[in-house]
Motif scaffolding. Structure first.
Motif, mmCIF file in Angstrom:
data_model
loop_
_atom_site.group_PDB
_atom_site.id
_atom_site.type_symbol
_atom_site.label_atom_id
_atom_site.label_comp_id
_atom_site.label_asym_id
_atom_site.label_seq_id
_atom_site.Cartn_x
_atom_site.Cartn_y
_atom_site.Cartn_z
ATOM 1 N N ILE A 1 2.594 0.598 24.377
ATOM 2 C CA ILE A 1 3.192 0.927 25.665
ATOM 3 C C ILE A 1 4.411 1.811 25.435
ATOM 4 O O ILE A 1 5.296 1.457 24.670
ATOM 5 C CB ILE A 1 3.610 -0.357 26.423
ATOM 6 C CG1 ILE A 1 2.401 -1.261 26.629
ATOM 7 C CG2 ILE A 1 4.259 0.011 27.758
ATOM 8 C CD1 ILE A 1 2.767 -2.666 27.044
ATOM 9 N N GLN A 2 4.437 2.948 26.089
ATOM 10 C CA GLN A 2 5.564 3.873 26.002
ATOM 11 C C GLN A 2 6.254 3.935 27.364
ATOM 12 O O GLN A 2 5.587 4.143 28.380
ATOM 13 C CB GLN A 2 5.079 5.284 25.632
ATOM 14 C CG GLN A 2 4.376 5.384 24.304
ATOM 15 C CD GLN A 2 5.345 5.369 23.153
ATOM 16 O OE1 GLN A 2 6.477 5.805 23.283
ATOM 17 N NE2 GLN A 2 4.913 4.848 22.024
ATOM 18 N N ILE A 3 7.561 3.749 27.360
ATOM 19 C CA ILE A 3 8.356 3.918 28.580
ATOM 20 C C ILE A 3 9.109 5.227 28.437
ATOM 21 O O ILE A 3 9.749 5.471 27.412
ATOM 22 C CB ILE A 3 9.369 2.758 28.770
ATOM 23 C CG1 ILE A 3 8.683 1.401 28.702
ATOM 24 C CG2 ILE A 3 10.142 2.942 30.084
ATOM 25 C CD1 ILE A 3 7.718 1.104 29.803
ATOM 26 N N VAL B 1 11.229 6.141 35.843
ATOM 27 C CA VAL B 1 10.520 5.950 34.584
ATOM 28 C C VAL B 1 9.062 5.607 34.842
ATOM 29 O O VAL B 1 8.705 5.110 35.913
ATOM 30 C CB VAL B 1 11.168 4.863 33.687
ATOM 31 C CG1 VAL B 1 12.578 5.235 33.308
ATOM 32 C CG2 VAL B 1 11.117 3.500 34.335
ATOM 33 N N VAL B 2 8.254 5.883 33.837
ATOM 34 C CA VAL B 2 6.844 5.506 33.854
ATOM 35 C C VAL B 2 6.532 4.791 32.551
ATOM 36 O O VAL B 2 7.209 4.986 31.536
ATOM 37 C CB VAL B 2 5.907 6.722 34.030
ATOM 38 C CG1 VAL B 2 6.116 7.371 35.387
ATOM 39 C CG2 VAL B 2 6.073 7.735 32.916
ATOM 40 N N VAL C 1 0.602 3.959 33.798
ATOM 41 C CA VAL C 1 0.105 2.724 34.407
ATOM 42 C C VAL C 1 1.150 1.981 35.208
ATOM 43 O O VAL C 1 0.839 1.000 35.884
ATOM 44 C CB VAL C 1 -0.500 1.782 33.335
ATOM 45 C CG1 VAL C 1 -1.655 2.459 32.610
ATOM 46 C CG2 VAL C 1 0.560 1.313 32.358
ATOM 47 N N SER C 2 2.416 2.429 35.148
ATOM 48 C CA SER C 2 3.475 1.703 35.836
ATOM 49 C C SER C 2 4.640 2.645 36.104
ATOM 50 O O SER C 2 4.791 3.673 35.429
ATOM 51 C CB SER C 2 3.927 0.523 34.972
ATOM 52 O OG SER C 2 4.819 -0.318 35.671
ATOM 53 N N SER C 3 5.476 2.251 37.083
ATOM 54 C CA SER C 3 6.625 3.090 37.430
ATOM 55 C C SER C 3 7.761 2.227 37.975
ATOM 56 O O SER C 3 7.576 1.063 38.316
ATOM 57 C CB SER C 3 6.233 4.119 38.497
ATOM 58 O OG SER C 3 5.868 3.459 39.707
ATOM 59 N N ILE D 1 4.419 -5.247 31.304
ATOM 60 C CA ILE D 1 4.785 -3.830 31.442
ATOM 61 C C ILE D 1 5.909 -3.666 32.451
ATOM 62 O O ILE D 1 6.863 -2.919 32.211
ATOM 63 C CB ILE D 1 3.556 -2.977 31.805
ATOM 64 C CG1 ILE D 1 2.538 -3.029 30.656
ATOM 65 C CG2 ILE D 1 3.964 -1.534 32.095
ATOM 66 C CD1 ILE D 1 1.204 -2.379 30.969
ATOM 67 N N ASN D 2 5.837 -4.379 33.580
ATOM 68 C CA ASN D 2 6.908 -4.272 34.574
ATOM 69 C C ASN D 2 8.240 -4.705 33.974
ATOM 70 O O ASN D 2 9.276 -4.104 34.257
ATOM 71 C CB ASN D 2 6.587 -5.095 35.818
ATOM 72 C CG ASN D 2 7.606 -4.893 36.905
ATOM 73 O OD1 ASN D 2 7.769 -3.806 37.432
ATOM 74 N ND2 ASN D 2 8.330 -5.951 37.238
ATOM 75 N N ALA D 3 8.228 -5.734 33.136
ATOM 76 C CA ALA D 3 9.466 -6.186 32.486
ATOM 77 C C ALA D 3 10.037 -5.084 31.600
ATOM 78 O O ALA D 3 11.258 -4.902 31.536
ATOM 79 C CB ALA D 3 9.210 -7.451 31.671
#
Length: 155
Positions: free
Chosen positions: A6-8, A59-60, A68-70, A104-106
């Protein structure tokens, strides 16, 4: 899934089509909690402006190159009677359904908390619908506490 996959990162204008889809996902997820959201396409944010604004942080999260998230953090003025002048406000929290429950949200929240701290904010806030138990639990898990309930009366 390990966290190394997972990359933020900061969002870019090239991410805008996906971010706009996420925004509609948020609207659809919130409609059951808020009867006042009108039907059809609704826009909550000026995402293009926010992505380019140095005073905000969008951020994503990517998994294998797929967004997959933001989430975002923005500066908001505090009420005049509070002990802080500004605070960081978090919003635009969305995770693709296929990737939920993986922390991921965390990770997104952690990145936004770090940015907020770097900006000198002492207070971070967000809003969540009272009946959105899953979201409330997720935010409590990363350190947020319930603070106030906004009530409404329809006439």
């Amino acid at each position: 899934m390990s966290s190394t996959e997972i990359q933020i990162r900061r969002a870019t204008l090239q991410d805008l089509p996906i971010l706009l889809d996420f925004e509609q996902g948020i609207v659809e997820a919130e409609r059951p909690f808020d009867v006042t959201i009108r039907q059809g396409k609704v826009s909550y944010y000026d995402l293009e402006k926010m992505v380019q604004d140095p005073k905000s942080c969008v951020v994503v999260a990517e998994v294998d190159g797929k967004i997959v998230s933001s989430g975002y953090a923005i500066s908001k003025p505090a009420r005049h009677y509070l002990d802080h002048e500004f605070y960081a406000y978090l919003g635009f929290m969305y995770t693709d359904g296929a990737y939920r429950g993986r922390g991921i949200n965390a990770m997104v929240v952690d990145a936004l908390k770090k940015w907020s701290q770097e900006q000198g904010f002492k207070e971070i806030r967000l809003t969540v619908y009272n009946d959105n138990v899953g979201a409330i639990k997720a935010y409590e898990k990363v350190g947020f506490k319930k603070h106030i309930i906004e009530m409404r009366l329809e006439q």
